[in-house]
Every structure is written in C-alpha cells, then in structure tokens.
Design a protein around this motif. Structure first.
Motif, PDB file in Angstrom:
ATOM      1  N   VAL A 247      -2.541  -8.783   3.423  1.00  0.00           N
ATOM      2  CA  VAL A 247      -1.628  -9.749   2.949  1.00  0.00           C
ATOM      3  C   VAL A 247      -0.573 -10.520   4.064  1.00  0.00           C
ATOM      4  CG1 VAL A 247       0.541 -10.070   1.443  1.00  0.00           C
ATOM      5  CG2 VAL A 247      -1.493  -8.601   0.795  1.00  0.00           C
TER       6      VAL A 247
ATOM      7  N   TYR B 277       4.351 -15.389  -1.660  1.00  0.00           N
ATOM      8  CA  TYR B 277       3.767 -14.705  -0.438  1.00  0.00           C
ATOM      9  C   TYR B 277       4.549 -13.411  -0.178  1.00  0.00           C
ATOM     10  CZ  TYR B 277       3.092 -13.121   4.488  1.00  0.00           C
ATOM     11  OH  TYR B 277       3.105 -12.463   5.520  1.00  0.00           O
TER      12      TYR B 277
ATOM     13  N   GLU C  76      -2.151 -13.270   5.760  1.00  0.00           N
ATOM     14  CA  GLU C  76      -2.178 -14.542   4.834  1.00  0.00           C
ATOM     15  C   GLU C  76      -0.850 -15.525   5.230  1.00  0.00           C
ATOM     16  OE1 GLU C  76      -2.347 -13.319   0.920  1.00  0.00           O
ATOM     17  OE2 GLU C  76      -4.224 -12.416   1.124  1.00  0.00           O
TER      18      GLU C  76
ATOM     19  N   ASP D 261      -4.728  -3.058   3.065  1.00  0.00           N
ATOM     20  CA  ASP D 261      -3.949  -4.115   2.210  1.00  0.00           C
ATOM     21  C   ASP D 261      -2.998  -4.851   2.638  1.00  0.00           C
ATOM     22  OD1 ASP D 261      -6.166  -3.410   0.687  1.00  0.00           O
ATOM     23  OD2 ASP D 261      -5.034  -2.218  -0.824  1.00  0.00           O
ATOM     24  N   THR D 262      -1.909  -4.158   3.132  1.00  0.00           N
ATOM     25  CA  THR D 262      -0.858  -4.660   3.682  1.00  0.00           C
ATOM     26  C   THR D 262      -1.021  -5.484   5.039  1.00  0.00           C
ATOM     27  OG1 THR D 262       0.483  -2.783   2.742  1.00  0.00           O
ATOM     28  CG2 THR D 262       1.810  -4.239   4.468  1.00  0.00           C
TER      29      THR D 262
ATOM     30  N   ARG E 260       4.347 -10.790  -2.721  1.00  0.00           N
ATOM     31  CA  ARG E 260       3.101 -10.078  -2.422  1.00  0.00           C
ATOM     32  C   ARG E 260       3.123  -9.015  -1.366  1.00  0.00           C
ATOM     33  NH1 ARG E 260       0.930 -15.125  -2.461  1.00  0.00           N
ATOM     34  NH2 ARG E 260      -0.045 -14.548  -0.302  1.00  0.00           N
ATOM     35  N   LEU E 261       3.795  -9.426  -0.274  1.00  0.00           N
ATOM     36  CA  LEU E 261       3.857  -8.727   1.051  1.00  0.00           C
ATOM     37  C   LEU E 261       4.649  -7.377   0.714  1.00  0.00           C
ATOM     38  CD1 LEU E 261       3.403  -8.057   3.877  1.00  0.00           C
ATOM     39  CD2 LEU E 261       5.199  -9.637   4.481  1.00  0.00           C
TER      40      LEU E 261
ATOM     41  N   ALA F 172       2.903  -5.019  -1.567  1.00  0.00           N
ATOM     42  CA  ALA F 172       1.925  -4.138  -0.524  1.00  0.00           C
ATOM     43  C   ALA F 172       2.525  -3.174   0.416  1.00  0.00           C
ATOM     44  CB  ALA F 172       1.027  -5.075   0.132  1.00  0.00           C
ATOM     45  N   TRP F 173       3.748  -3.695   0.789  1.00  0.00           N
ATOM     46  CA  TRP F 173       4.409  -2.700   1.879  1.00  0.00           C
ATOM     47  C   TRP F 173       5.149  -1.550   0.804  1.00  0.00           C
ATOM     48  CZ3 TRP F 173       9.506  -0.915   2.022  1.00  0.00           C
ATOM     49  CH2 TRP F 173       9.832  -0.195   3.224  1.00  0.00           C
TER      50      TRP F 173
END
Length: 99
Positions: A29, A50, A32, A25-26, A53-54, A57-58
């Motif tokens: 993202v 962005y 992107e 998932d990371t 989101r990153l 995820a991280w």
C-alpha cells in the motif's frame, strides 16, 4: 539452541505468518502512494483515500504485532533466550512450517 529446540504453539506461528503478510501488505500500500518528500514539496497531491488505506494496513500490522509480542508463550521463555526464540519463530513462519 537450534531452531529444532523450540516448540511453538500453532497459534503463535499463525500470528507470525499473519505479521509477515501484514508487513508485506503495508509495504505494498505504501508503494502505491507518492513519496512523502514529494507531497511536502508540493510535487504530489496527498490522496486522502490512499491515506485511509495506508492507515488501515498499518493498524492491522500494529495489532498483530501487539498480539504477537503479548502472546503467553513468551512468559515461559527465559529473557536471555527470547531473541533466539523470536528469530527461530521468524524462520519457521517464513518457511511455512508448523510445530
């Protein structure tokens, strides 16, 4: 020791599966967004949505990694066997099996 010689608790296998998913998932993202070099060179705009989101995820990936590494199971594995055990757990989690 072969993979069959390890008996992993189900919650540890589930954590390893979650770690693999969070890693993917990371990476998704990250893919992107613009390349860091492009942002630094002024060839791309740094998108704060962005970045949020990153970071999220991280952070999920980091928390799972911490729980995985701190799992009580590892206390019962001799230090000189932990690499083998972690590799066996990785293979088990990638194949979606449980023990």
């Amino acid at each position: 020791m072969s993979d069959g010689d390890w008996s992993f608790p189900a919650d540890l296998v589930a954590l390893r599966v979650a770690f693999i998913k969070a890693e993917a998932d990371t990476a998704a993202v990250a893919a992107e967004g613009p390349a860091s070099a492009d942002v630094l060179a002024g060839q791309a705009v740094d998108d704060s949505a962005y970045a949020v989101r990153l970071h999220a995820a991280w952070e999920r990936w980091r928390v799972i990694a911490e729980r995985l590494l701190d799992h009580p199971y590892w206390a019962g594995v001799p230090k000189d066997r932990r690499v083998d055990a972690r590799e066996a757990l990785q293979r088990l989690a990638r194949h979606g099996e449980s023990r």
